[in-house]
Design a protein around this motif. Structure first.
Motif, PDB file in Angstrom:
ATOM      1  N   PRO A  66       0.819  -1.222   0.000  1.00 18.96           N
ATOM      2  CA  PRO A  66       0.000   0.000   0.000  1.00 18.96           C
ATOM      3  C   PRO A  66       0.846   1.262   0.000  1.00 18.96           C
ATOM      4  N   GLU A  67       2.016   1.204   0.644  1.00 17.27           N
ATOM      5  CA  GLU A  67       2.889   2.378   0.677  1.00 17.27           C
ATOM      6  C   GLU A  67       3.406   2.727  -0.719  1.00 17.27           C
ATOM      7  N   VAL A  68       3.754   1.696  -1.499  1.00 16.92           N
ATOM      8  CA  VAL A  68       4.234   1.932  -2.860  1.00 16.92           C
ATOM      9  C   VAL A  68       3.105   2.476  -3.731  1.00 16.92           C
ATOM     10  N   VAL A  69       1.915   1.902  -3.592  1.00 21.23           N
ATOM     11  CA  VAL A  69       0.773   2.383  -4.372  1.00 21.23           C
ATOM     12  C   VAL A  69       0.487   3.843  -4.043  1.00 21.23           C
ATOM     13  N   GLU A  70       0.528   4.196  -2.762  1.00 17.76           N
ATOM     14  CA  GLU A  70       0.285   5.580  -2.358  1.00 17.76           C
ATOM     15  C   GLU A  70       1.357   6.503  -2.918  1.00 17.76           C
ATOM     16  N   ALA A  71       2.626   6.050  -2.890  1.00 13.81           N
ATOM     17  CA  ALA A  71       3.715   6.868  -3.420  1.00 13.81           C
ATOM     18  C   ALA A  71       3.549   7.093  -4.916  1.00 13.81           C
ATOM     19  N   LEU A  72       3.134   6.069  -5.649  1.00 12.67           N
ATOM     20  CA  LEU A  72       2.899   6.220  -7.086  1.00 12.67           C
ATOM     21  C   LEU A  72       1.736   7.164  -7.358  1.00 12.67           C
ATOM     22  N   ALA A  73       0.658   7.001  -6.598  1.00 11.50           N
ATOM     23  CA  ALA A  73      -0.506   7.868  -6.781  1.00 11.50           C
ATOM     24  C   ALA A  73      -0.142   9.320  -6.515  1.00 11.50           C
ATOM     25  N   ARG A  74       0.670   9.542  -5.522  1.00  6.98           N
ATOM     26  CA  ARG A  74       1.088  10.914  -5.198  1.00  6.98           C
ATOM     27  C   ARG A  74       2.007  11.467  -6.292  1.00  6.98           C
ATOM     28  N   THR A  75       2.949  10.640  -6.752  1.00  9.64           N
ATOM     29  CA  THR A  75       3.884  11.075  -7.793  1.00  9.64           C
ATOM     30  C   THR A  75       3.159  11.404  -9.095  1.00  9.64           C
ATOM     31  N   LEU A  76       2.197  10.560  -9.462  1.00  5.49           N
ATOM     32  CA  LEU A  76       1.472  10.747 -10.715  1.00  5.49           C
ATOM     33  C   LEU A  76       0.278  11.683 -10.568  1.00  5.49           C
ATOM     34  N   GLN A  77       0.098  12.214  -9.339  1.00  5.36           N
ATOM     35  CA  GLN A  77      -0.950  13.199  -9.055  1.00  5.36           C
ATOM     36  C   GLN A  77      -2.334  12.680  -9.462  1.00  5.36           C
ATOM     37  N   LEU A  78      -2.630  11.449  -9.025  1.00 10.04           N
ATOM     38  CA  LEU A  78      -3.897  10.814  -9.364  1.00 10.04           C
ATOM     39  C   LEU A  78      -5.029  11.372  -8.512  1.00 10.04           C
ATOM     40  N   ASP A  79      -6.207  11.519  -9.113  1.00  6.33           N
ATOM     41  CA  ASP A  79      -7.379  11.889  -8.326  1.00  6.33           C
ATOM     42  C   ASP A  79      -7.988  10.628  -7.716  1.00  6.33           C
ATOM     43  N   LEU A  80      -9.109  10.771  -7.011  1.00  4.61           N
ATOM     44  CA  LEU A  80      -9.672   9.641  -6.280  1.00  4.61           C
ATOM     45  C   LEU A  80     -10.088   8.502  -7.212  1.00  4.61           C
ATOM     46  N   ALA A  81     -10.713   8.846  -8.341  1.00  4.06           N
ATOM     47  CA  ALA A  81     -11.140   7.805  -9.281  1.00  4.06           C
ATOM     48  C   ALA A  81      -9.930   7.101  -9.883  1.00  4.06           C
ATOM     49  N   GLU A  82      -8.867   7.839 -10.184  1.00  2.00           N
ATOM     50  CA  GLU A  82      -7.660   7.234 -10.752  1.00  2.00           C
ATOM     51  C   GLU A  82      -6.961   6.348  -9.729  1.00  2.00           C
ATOM     52  N   ARG A  83      -6.948   6.754  -8.473  1.00  2.00           N
ATOM     53  CA  ARG A  83      -6.377   5.907  -7.413  1.00  2.00           C
ATOM     54  C   ARG A  83      -7.166   4.597  -7.300  1.00  2.00           C
ATOM     55  N   GLU A  84      -8.477   4.719  -7.357  1.00  2.00           N
ATOM     56  CA  GLU A  84      -9.326   3.535  -7.303  1.00  2.00           C
ATOM     57  C   GLU A  84      -9.033   2.607  -8.484  1.00  2.00           C
ATOM     58  N   HIS A  85      -8.867   3.188  -9.661  1.00  2.00           N
ATOM     59  CA  HIS A  85      -8.602   2.398 -10.864  1.00  2.00           C
ATOM     60  C   HIS A  85      -7.239   1.717 -10.766  1.00  2.00           C
ATOM     61  N   LEU A  86      -6.229   2.437 -10.276  1.00  2.00           N
ATOM     62  CA  LEU A  86      -4.904   1.843 -10.111  1.00  2.00           C
ATOM     63  C   LEU A  86      -4.967   0.663  -9.148  1.00  2.00           C
ATOM     64  N   THR A  87      -5.690   0.810  -8.056  1.00  2.00           N
ATOM     65  CA  THR A  87      -5.832  -0.285  -7.093  1.00  2.00           C
ATOM     66  C   THR A  87      -6.514  -1.482  -7.730  1.00  2.00           C
ATOM     67  N   ASP A  88      -7.549  -1.227  -8.544  1.00  2.00           N
ATOM     68  CA  ASP A  88      -8.240  -2.324  -9.232  1.00  2.00           C
ATOM     69  C   ASP A  88      -7.297  -3.059 -10.177  1.00  2.00           C
ATOM     70  N   LEU A  89      -6.493  -2.307 -10.929  1.00  2.00           N
ATOM     71  CA  LEU A  89      -5.594  -2.926 -11.909  1.00  2.00           C
ATOM     72  C   LEU A  89      -4.465  -3.702 -11.242  1.00  2.00           C
ATOM     73  N   LEU A  90      -4.099  -3.286 -10.021  1.00  2.00           N
ATOM     74  CA  LEU A  90      -3.022  -3.968  -9.305  1.00  2.00           C
ATOM     75  C   LEU A  90      -3.524  -5.143  -8.467  1.00  2.00           C
ATOM     76  N   ALA A  91      -4.841  -5.287  -8.356  1.00  2.00           N
ATOM     77  CA  ALA A  91      -5.401  -6.368  -7.538  1.00  2.00           C
ATOM     78  C   ALA A  91      -5.024  -7.721  -8.120  1.00  2.00           C
ATOM     79  N   ARG A  92      -4.890  -8.707  -7.239  1.00  2.00           N
ATOM     80  CA  ARG A  92      -4.554 -10.054  -7.695  1.00  2.00           C
ATOM     81  C   ARG A  92      -5.649 -10.561  -8.625  1.00  2.00           C
ATOM     82  N   PRO A  93      -5.302 -11.043  -9.819  1.00  2.00           N
ATOM     83  CA  PRO A  93      -6.323 -11.531 -10.753  1.00  2.00           C
ATOM     84  C   PRO A  93      -7.128 -12.676 -10.162  1.00  2.00           C
TER      85      PRO A  93
END
Length: 290
Positions: A66-93
């Motif tokens: 979660p720390e890495v995901v948060e760091a990426l979201a902050r670096t890429l300046q993601l909004d809430l929907a984009e953070r949600e989408h990134l989490t979905d794409l990184l979820a275990r298939p």
């Protein structure tokens, strides 16, 4: 949907829009072959190695913390929907379901609520922007979804494929593009949804604009905003809309279009309501499964 490919395209599209200046980086004199940040710059700002970020962007890094995901979201300046989408794409298939998803139904209490909101347009969307239920003014302002075959009762399909929508929906390109972004968000959350894949395939084939917007990898969760419609009888209508999930069903969204009290739109809705008042034998909103 290939999650690895989707993740790579999403991350590339997000870093491409961040300039070094916007990220707080000084130019280093190196020529830039691509717009936006380089992979090594994203890695440095996120506090990970370039090798790790490269593997992550290629879908080969497993499950980041979660720390890495948060760091990426902050670096890429993601909004809430984009953070949600990134989490979905990184979820275990998860394995694709063999059985079709249960049909969505609107509970009786929500049908009653739609009728209680008789002075404003209101409707309920399900997965894939399927239109599950509408009240009378929603059918008058948008289109009569209840009169369409069940498979065609879909807001994205209406906006992008119905010629009437281009004339009726103010700021059509903006609204249609936002609807595509909503479908993008759903695709990340439900990668095995066959009906969603079929809808996307149809829109790719039949809508010239859809592919451009789809390839932007923009995602959006609609919550509130404004809408403008050109009604063929009562003229321009302006609304402040609110969208929220009814308790008990996160895959349904109640949408309510509110006019400014005392406005021309409020008066136009009053006229529409009087003209469309049902007879005692008039139909009630369909409860068909979607």
């Amino acid at each position: 949907m290939d999650r690895s490919s989707e993740l790579a395209d999403f991350l590339r599209s997000r870093r491409a829009r961040i300039t070094p200046d916007r990220a707080g980086l000084a130019e280093d004199g190196r020529a830039r072959r691509v717009p936006g940040l380089r992979r090594d710059e994203v890695a440095r700002l996120a506090g990970v190695s370039t090798e790790y970020y490269t593997r992550l962007e290629q879908g080969r890094a497993g499950n980041p913390s979660p720390e890495v995901v948060e760091a990426l979201a902050r670096t890429l300046q993601l909004d809430l929907a984009e953070r949600e989408h990134l989490t979905d794409l990184l979820a275990r298939p998860t394995p694709a379901r063999r059985a079709p998803a249960d049909p969505q139904r609107v509970r009786p209490g929500l049908h009653l609520m739609l009728q209680t909101l008789e002075n404003v347009p209101a409707f309920i969307l399900g997965r894939r922007t399927d239109v599950l239920a509408t009240n009378r003014l929603a059918r008058a302002v948008l289109t009569d979804f209840d009169a369409l075959p069940v498979p065609q009762r879909n807001l994205a399909r209406y906006y992008l494929l119905d010629p009437e929508a281009r004339d009726r929906v103010g700021d059509w390109a903006q609204i249609a593009a936002e609807t595509v972004a909503i479908l993008r968000l759903e695709a990340g959350r439900h990668p095995h949804d066959r009906r969603l894949a079929d809808l996307v395939g149809e829109l790719i084939l039949r809508s010239p604009e859809f592919t451009v917007w789809w390839n932007d990898h923009r995602v959006l969760r609609r919550t509130h905003g404004t809408k403008h419609y050109h009604h063929p009888v009562v003229g321009d209508l302006h609304f402040a809309y609110e969208s929220f999930q009814p308790p008990g069903d996160p895959d349904q969204t109640l949408c309510v279009y509110n006019p400014e009290p005392g406005s021309a739109t409020a008066e136009a809705l009053r006229l529409l309501s009087s003209w469309t008042t049902p007879s005692p034998q008039a139909h009630t909103p369909s409860a068909d499964a979607r």
